[in-house]
Design an enzyme around this catalytic site. Structure first.
Site: not given
Ligand code: ADP
Length: 537
Positions: A181, A325, A433, A438
């Site tokens: 990630t 994940e 917050k 929220w």
């Molecule tokens: P990271 O940015 O932590 O590497 P990822 O690329 O796996 O992780 O991103 C996952 C996160 O991106 C999700 O948990 C969510 O918060 C956000 N996300 C993914 N798709 C969407 C969406 N369509 N709308 C809003 N948030 C999204």
């Protein structure tokens, strides 16, 4: 029933037999490269044979530092088909994080685009487990690799014959690949994908209720192959015999528009910032795109962006949600047939949600240990499980925080309505917050980006002595447009309660982005941590 393993071999072999004449097209630094699936298959076999000669063992990891191109696609198949593990590395991470990831995954071989070799320079003496560098390019000078021994990718293939015999019974629980990630805090966390998970995830992308990928599509993953398997599109496209268009090194929005138009792309996938960039080009010139679907995910797709693509450019726009994940597809927004008669605004509001859970997965909405009702109002954390959802982080203590009772706790806060539409309120850590309540930064951002003069917007919570946190808005104006803080806040006041309205608006030239093009709220939060809001002066 027969217990045939759900592995990549089955997918590859099917594709080679049924669709040998489909095309893979890559934009390279010197022009377009085109070949057919049968040539691709031959080179995949040569690659596996070459890696065997280099001594790569089943279960060992091979890392990639590469853009979206045909060689990267060959590695996507050639490494896992011989039982080894494809480890894609995000090339936009810091040198420190790349060093951490390569060492943590214990990569034995690193495939590196020639143009990306300088990324290894600062860490060249700190990767003790790497045995070989394989340099990709047409005629790369391998002596330039900071790490030796280095071999040219094409030499590795040319020295090998394509007569390797893959094991059709490769166990489905074997690890196919891994991806870390993009760390927002601490070191990146590793997620491992099994053959079975990728097989079922790929199949899900072919469902008519989801992306409906098929052999009549020409698919362009704009989303990088170094992050979450480019949303699985390389696997599903090859399986279903779609043509693939790979946009190569650092494509600009103009490059993307040209590729989509010239190559007849029907499905392209990217994060909202990519589609914002494309929309700028389409606003300036009247190119018609052949897309049947602009797939958008990774961050919330602003409703205004969906409307612009559909109304102004005539391009159907689809919103999906997922994470590293979850391989990543978890939900997809599609208007149910019973909802087609709603007003245009209501239809748009539904399509801008994160959509319906993808068949094959299960979800729970949890707050304080209790499951929340699906009433469109009660918010809770999304928990997911299913055959393409991770069950741990690779050799990492943080597994404990994110997995519970066989579920992945996503860290995303959502509501779900009676129809099953998931609406992400925020990431747990991005919720503002204020006074014990929220405030959704996502809702405010969407409303800001619907304002005609605003190009990009982000909202973060900054510490406040009385309210704990208050929202602060950052906006980038469209070229040649103007708007004052008062006008922008008045626009928000039409839609939100008074206490939701940001305390201030900061005008920026650009919103900082993460390595995969999402708004980097952490940077804004860090920089404006001590910002004195007008309400405090
Ligand atoms: P990271 O940015 O932590 O590497 P990822 O690329 O796996 O992780 O991103 C996952 C996160 O991106 C999700 O948990 C969510 O918060 C956000 N996300 C993914 N798709 C969407 C969406 N369509 N709308 C809003 N948030 C999204």
């Amino acid at each position: 029933m027969l217990q045939t393993p759900l592995n990549l071999f089955s997918l590859f072999d099917y594709s080679q037999r049924i669709y040998p004449k489909k095309w893979i097209v890559t934009r390279t630094s010197t022009g377009m490269h085109r070949y057919q699936y049968r040539d691709f298959g031959r080179r995949v076999r040569q690659l596996s044979a070459g890696l065997q000669q280099l001594g790569l063992q089943p279960g060992e990891r091979a890392g990639t530092l590469a853009w979206n191109d045909y060689r990267h696609l060959e590695i996507y198949f050639g490494v896992p088909l011989m039982g080894s593990v494809l480890h894609t590395i995000n090339l936009r991470l810091s040198a420190d994080h790349i060093r951490y990831i390569v060492n943590h995954a214990e990569d034995r071989v690193l495939f590196v685009d020639a143009g990306l070799l300088p990324l290894l320079e600062p860490i060249k003496d700190q990767l003790p487990q790497v045995r070989y560098i394989v340099v990709m390019g047409d005629h790369p000078d391998v002596t330039k690799s900071p790490i030796q021994p280095a071999i040219a990718y094409e030499d590795l293939l040319n020295q090998s014959t394509p007569d390797i015999i893959y094991d059709p019974n490769l166990a489905e629980d074997n690890v196919l690949g891994m991806c870390y990630t993009s760390a927002t805090t601490g070191n990146p966390k590793g997620v491992q994908y099994s053959h079975r998970g990728i097989y079922l995830h790929s199949m899900a992308a072919g469902l008519a209720n989801t992306l409906a990928l098929s052999e009549s599509d020409t698919v362009m993953p704009i989303v990088p192959m170094f992050h979450v398997n480019a949303w699985g599109l390389p696997f599903s496209s090859v399986w279903f015999g779609a043509n693939l268009v790979l946009p190569g090194p650092a494509p600009t929005p103009k490059d993307l528009v040209e590729l989509m138009a010239n190559e007849g792309v029907t499905v392209a996938a990217g994060v909202p910032t990519v589609w914002l960039g494309v929309s700028r080009i389409l606003e300036a010139e009247a190119t018609r795109l052949p897309l049947r679907m602009a797939l958008c995910g990774g961050s919330a797709a602003p409703p205004a962006l969906i409307r612009t693509f559909e109304d102004a450019f005539g391009v159907p726009f689809a919103h999906a949600y997922g994470m590293t994940e979850t391989s990543p597809l978890a939900s997809f927004s599609r208007l149910k047939s019973g909802l087609q008669d709603l007003s245009a605004d209501d239809r748009l509001a539904i399509r801008a949600t994160q959509g319906l859970l993808i068949p094959g997965l299960e979800l729970r909405l949890v707050r304080d240990g209790e499951e929340m009702p699906w009433d469109g109002a009660s918010a809770g954390e999304l928990w997911l499980r299913g055959p393409w959802v991770a069950d741990e982080y690779y050799r990492d203590d943080r597994t404990r925080d994110s997995f519970q009772d066989g579920w992945l706790k996503t860290g995303d806060v959502a509501t779900i309505d009676e129809e099953g539409y998931i609406r992400l309120v925020d990431r747990t850590k991005d919720l503002v917050k204020s006074g014990g309540e929220w405030i959704s930064s996502v809702d405010l951002e969407n409303a800001l980006m619907a304002y005609p003069a605003i190009f990009e917007a982000s909202v973060v919570g900054v510490p406040h002595p009385k309210w704990d946190e208050r929202p602060l808005a950052f906006v980038v104006l469209k070229e040649g447009k103007s708007a004052t803080k008062e006008e922008i806040l008045a626009h928000l006041s039409k839609n939100f309660a008074k206490w939701w309205i940001p305390d201030d608006v900061i005008f920026l030239d650009e919103i900082p982005k993460t390595s995969v093009g999402k708004f980097l709220k952490r940077a804004l939060r860090d920089q404006y941590h001590e910002y004195l809001m007008p309400s405090q002066e």
